[in-house]
Design a protein around this motif. Structure first.
Motif, PDB file in Angstrom:
ATOM      1  N   HIS A 120       0.880  -1.164   0.000  1.00  0.00           N
ATOM      2  CA  HIS A 120       0.000   0.000   0.000  1.00  0.00           C
ATOM      3  C   HIS A 120       0.926   1.225   0.000  1.00  0.00           C
ATOM      4  CE1 HIS A 120      -3.535  -2.428   0.551  1.00  0.00           C
ATOM      5  NE2 HIS A 120      -3.093  -2.938   1.696  1.00  0.00           N
ATOM      6  N   PHE A 121       1.539   1.466  -1.148  1.00  0.00           N
ATOM      7  CA  PHE A 121       2.638   2.425  -1.240  1.00  0.00           C
ATOM      8  C   PHE A 121       2.233   3.854  -0.870  1.00  0.00           C
ATOM      9  CE2 PHE A 121       4.197  -0.953  -4.140  1.00  0.00           C
ATOM     10  CZ  PHE A 121       5.408  -1.201  -3.514  1.00  0.00           C
ATOM     11  N   CYS A 122       1.078   4.305  -1.349  1.00  0.00           N
ATOM     12  CA  CYS A 122       0.686   5.690  -1.090  1.00  0.00           C
ATOM     13  C   CYS A 122       0.466   5.934   0.401  1.00  0.00           C
ATOM     14  CB  CYS A 122      -0.573   6.033  -1.889  1.00  0.00           C
ATOM     15  SG  CYS A 122      -0.281   6.107  -3.675  1.00  0.00           S
ATOM     16  N   GLY A 178       5.704  -7.026 -17.978  1.00  0.00           N
ATOM     17  CA  GLY A 178       4.716  -6.322 -18.778  1.00  0.00           C
ATOM     18  C   GLY A 178       3.481  -5.930 -17.992  1.00  0.00           C
ATOM     19  N   LEU A 179       3.624  -5.739 -16.677  1.00  0.00           N
ATOM     20  CA  LEU A 179       2.491  -5.414 -15.804  1.00  0.00           C
ATOM     21  C   LEU A 179       2.622  -4.002 -15.247  1.00  0.00           C
ATOM     22  CD1 LEU A 179       2.353  -8.773 -13.795  1.00  0.00           C
ATOM     23  CD2 LEU A 179       0.942  -8.127 -15.761  1.00  0.00           C
ATOM     24  N   GLU A 180       1.562  -3.549 -14.584  1.00  0.00           N
ATOM     25  CA  GLU A 180       1.567  -2.250 -13.922  1.00  0.00           C
ATOM     26  C   GLU A 180       1.092  -2.417 -12.479  1.00  0.00           C
ATOM     27  OE1 GLU A 180      -0.917   0.352 -16.186  1.00  0.00           O
ATOM     28  OE2 GLU A 180       0.584   0.656 -17.771  1.00  0.00           O
ATOM     29  N   PHE A 181       1.289  -1.368 -11.666  1.00  0.00           N
ATOM     30  CA  PHE A 181       0.803  -1.398 -10.294  1.00  0.00           C
ATOM     31  C   PHE A 181      -0.719  -1.529 -10.284  1.00  0.00           C
ATOM     32  CE2 PHE A 181       4.810   0.956  -9.345  1.00  0.00           C
ATOM     33  CZ  PHE A 181       5.294   0.119  -8.342  1.00  0.00           C
ATOM     34  N   ASP A 182      -1.224  -2.231  -9.271  1.00  0.00           N
ATOM     35  CA  ASP A 182      -2.662  -2.280  -9.023  1.00  0.00           C
ATOM     36  C   ASP A 182      -3.032  -0.947  -8.376  1.00  0.00           C
ATOM     37  OD1 ASP A 182      -5.210  -2.587  -8.000  1.00  0.00           O
ATOM     38  OD2 ASP A 182      -4.888  -4.628  -7.280  1.00  0.00           O
ATOM     39  N   LYS A 183      -3.541  -0.012  -9.184  1.00  0.00           N
ATOM     40  CA  LYS A 183      -3.767   1.359  -8.712  1.00  0.00           C
ATOM     41  C   LYS A 183      -4.710   1.417  -7.511  1.00  0.00           C
ATOM     42  CE  LYS A 183      -1.175   3.482 -11.738  1.00  0.00           C
ATOM     43  NZ  LYS A 183      -0.651   2.338 -12.495  1.00  0.00           N
ATOM     44  N   GLN A 184      -5.727   0.570  -7.496  1.00  0.00           N
ATOM     45  CA  GLN A 184      -6.670   0.576  -6.376  1.00  0.00           C
ATOM     46  C   GLN A 184      -5.975   0.166  -5.083  1.00  0.00           C
ATOM     47  OE1 GLN A 184     -10.182  -1.777  -7.003  1.00  0.00           O
ATOM     48  NE2 GLN A 184     -11.063  -1.310  -5.008  1.00  0.00           N
ATOM     49  N   PRO A 209      -0.294  11.133  -1.803  1.00  0.00           N
ATOM     50  CA  PRO A 209       0.739  10.852  -2.818  1.00  0.00           C
ATOM     51  C   PRO A 209       0.157  10.262  -4.104  1.00  0.00           C
ATOM     52  CG  PRO A 209       1.344   9.968  -0.664  1.00  0.00           C
ATOM     53  CD  PRO A 209      -0.095  10.373  -0.581  1.00  0.00           C
ATOM     54  N   GLU A 210       0.848  10.498  -5.193  1.00  0.00           N
ATOM     55  CA  GLU A 210       0.516   9.880  -6.475  1.00  0.00           C
ATOM     56  C   GLU A 210       1.641   8.939  -6.869  1.00  0.00           C
ATOM     57  OE1 GLU A 210      -0.347  12.705  -9.482  1.00  0.00           O
ATOM     58  OE2 GLU A 210      -1.985  13.665  -8.362  1.00  0.00           O
ATOM     59  N   LEU A 211       1.295   7.833  -7.446  1.00  0.00           N
ATOM     60  CA  LEU A 211       2.293   6.813  -7.771  1.00  0.00           C
ATOM     61  C   LEU A 211       2.287   6.536  -9.268  1.00  0.00           C
ATOM     62  CD1 LEU A 211       3.195   3.735  -5.718  1.00  0.00           C
ATOM     63  CD2 LEU A 211       2.535   3.354  -8.084  1.00  0.00           C
ATOM     64  N   LYS A 212       3.487   6.486  -9.846  1.00  0.00           N
ATOM     65  CA  LYS A 212       3.630   6.210 -11.268  1.00  0.00           C
ATOM     66  C   LYS A 212       4.315   4.866 -11.477  1.00  0.00           C
ATOM     67  CE  LYS A 212       3.964  11.100 -12.590  1.00  0.00           C
ATOM     68  NZ  LYS A 212       4.810  12.142 -13.239  1.00  0.00           N
TER      69      LYS A 212
END
Length: 521
Positions: free
Chosen positions: A207-209, A258-264, A281-284
């Motif tokens: 839960h990075f943010c 080839g994946l991205e963070f699970d934004k939720q 915070p915003e995460l890229k």
């Protein structure tokens, strides 16, 4: 009389606890609670502050004794008291509506010390008697109710952590910190430590943010004067470095797949502190080498600032953690770097840092740390070995040198593990031992030499490793109570065991052929 005795036992119990006489204190507190529970409801209601505090103190002592479940039962009662009162007093002004029994006792103590004569009231009784019935009736202090509830939440966080109810522990810790900040009643050091600890828990769950928000909240409450609270500031900087390092690690891994963070998930909000007015915070995602370099710089900057405080002489643990963190930064960045020369420089930098630390630490005092260095350095030299293999013009001497360094450092980890007397300790690092030993054996079978005798000798060394691993695996099966590799759950470990078995069977045949060829030459 029961009410008066309950109050006295309650105060005695708290006093005994604060004087580190926990057993005596617990006895008095439980008797006080029993007496309060025998009072008529109308009278007991006037003492809910005391009852709430009784539950808290009993829970603290039970928790300290590792009676966590009993502590939890009392804390749930304390929470119930708060919920009932808070529900019926919603909208009331938070102020004292009680004649404080502690102040009464203090006043009587002062009079006794001064040797003052008892003054009489209009009723002809001593003033102390006239006042006592008034004080014993007490009342309700809503401010104290809120303060004690914060204490309840704090203890609940600790008890749930002891019971391995991790999610509940995190939830109660967050509630505690939020209330402390909103009420302006907190110890700066404790709050900052709790913020970084909670951030670490959210970081472990990716839960990075939320983790980043907590770390910047910790920074925000620190004094603006950078010359103050240097230790606390360095601790937060260290944790921020670890946070960005973890972001880089996960980001690079997802990019490779080839994946991205699970934004939720990464943006989920669990706790906020409106008083601090911090932006969420915003995460890229890590989509390129430049994205990775941005995270590398953020982490490296925090690590460098923390190192200004955490010098090796005085802060060995923290200093080592930072250096290992920097090493991991280079490791993850190198995975996206296509230039072999730059990759080589990154891994060489890692090796230099850890070799220096390895030479500085006392092996008797820091055996576990040196084992960690051994495993990591073995992996680093293995990476440099693979880079050398990918070069258009390979240097045989360099390859053999890197192979030797990799195996030499691996032994710093494996030998202490093999030497452990207890089976449980010997198999704590079973996958790591297999990985390190198999890597070394593979390099021995690929040893570059024009001398056939040396090649045979190196192959025999490799066979010795496989045979040693066979016995180690056999003991592992016995320890785990399993019959063979098919029952091993971890697929990677199962594959490693298969390689050990097959190579132990194949190498003797290969050695026979090599010896026959040498004899016929």
């Amino acid at each position: 009389m029961r009410c008066a005795l309950a109050l006295i036992l309650y105060k005695l119990g708290v006093n005994f606890y604060e004087c580190e006489e926990a057993s005596e204190g617990l006895g008095h507190l439980k008797k006080a609670l029993e007496l309060f529970n025998t009072l008529p409801d109308a009278l007991k209601l006037r003492h809910l502050n005391s009852v709430q505090d009784l539950y808290n103190h009993i829970a603290i002592i039970q928790s300290d004794r590792d009676h966590s479940q009993e502590a939890l039962d009392y804390l749930e009662k304390s929470e119930e008291v708060y919920q009932i009162v808070a529900g019926h007093t919603q909208g009331f002004p938070v102020k004292s509506m009680v004649n404080n029994f502690d102040r009464y006792l203090l006043k009587q103590s002062c009079r006794a010390k001064e040797g003052a004569a008892g003054l009489t009231s209009d009723s002809g009784r001593p003033e102390s008697d006239a006042k006592f019935t008034f004080y014993i009736n007490q009342g309700l202090d809503l401010k104290q109710l809120e303060s004690k509830y914060t204490t309840t939440l704090f203890i609940l966080a600790q008890v749930h952590s002891k019971l391995n109810n991790v999610d509940e522990g995190i939830r109660y810790c967050a509630m505690t910190m939020k209330r402390q900040l909103s009420q302006g009643q907190y110890d700066l050091k404790d709050w900052v430590v709790n913020a970084t600890t909670l951030a670490d828990a959210f970081l472990a769950r990716e839960h990075f943010c939320q983790a980043e928000y907590l770390l910047f909240a910790a920074f925000h409450v620190l004094p603006e004067d950078l010359g103050r609270k240097k230790g606390l500031r360095a601790m937060v900087q260290l944790q921020l470095g670890r946070y960005y390092q973890r972001r880089l690690e996960v980001g690079v891994l997802l990019h490779s797949r080839g994946l991205e963070f699970d934004k939720q998930k990464v943006s989920q909000r669990f706790v906020e502190f409106p008083e601090l007015k911090l932006n969420w915070p915003e995460l890229k995602d890590v989509k390129s080498l430049d994205d990775a370099k941005t995270l590398f710089r953020l982490a490296n900057t925090m690590f460098k600032k923390a190192l200004e405080h955490y010098q090796l002489d005085g802060f060995v643990t923290e200093h080592v953690q930072i250096k290992q963190g920097v090493s991991l930064l280079y490791k993850h960045l190198a995975k996206l770097e296509l230039d072999l020369q730059r990759c080589e420089l990154m891994h060489t930098r890692r090796a230099e840092m850890l070799e220096f630390l390895k030479s500085e630490l006392n092996p008797n005092a820091y055996q576990v740390r040196l084992m960690e260095f051994g495993a990591e350095l073995s992996e680093i030299y293995g990476e440099l070995y693979e880079i050398e293999l990918r070069k258009p013009r390979k240097a045989a001497v360099r390859l053999n040198e890197l192979a030797a360094k990799s195996m030499e450092n691996a032994a710093l980890f494996t030998q202490p593990v093999y030497a452990r007397p207890e089976d449980a300790d010997r198999f704590d690092y079973f996958p790591t031992v297999l990985n390190l030993e198999l890597s070394g054996a593979s390099k021995l079978t690929k040893w570059i030499t024009a001398d056939p005798r040396e090649r045979i000798a190196k192959t025999k060394d490799a066979l010795d490793i496989y045979l040693k691993l066979q016995l180690y695996v056999k003991d592992y099966f016995k320890f785990k109570g399993i019959s063979g590799e098919a029952e091993v759950e971890d697929e990677q470990v199962r594959e490693q065991i298969r390689i050990v078995r097959e190579m132990a069977e194949l190498l003797p045949q290969k050695l026979d052929k090599m010896s026959a060829a040498l004899g016929g030459a």
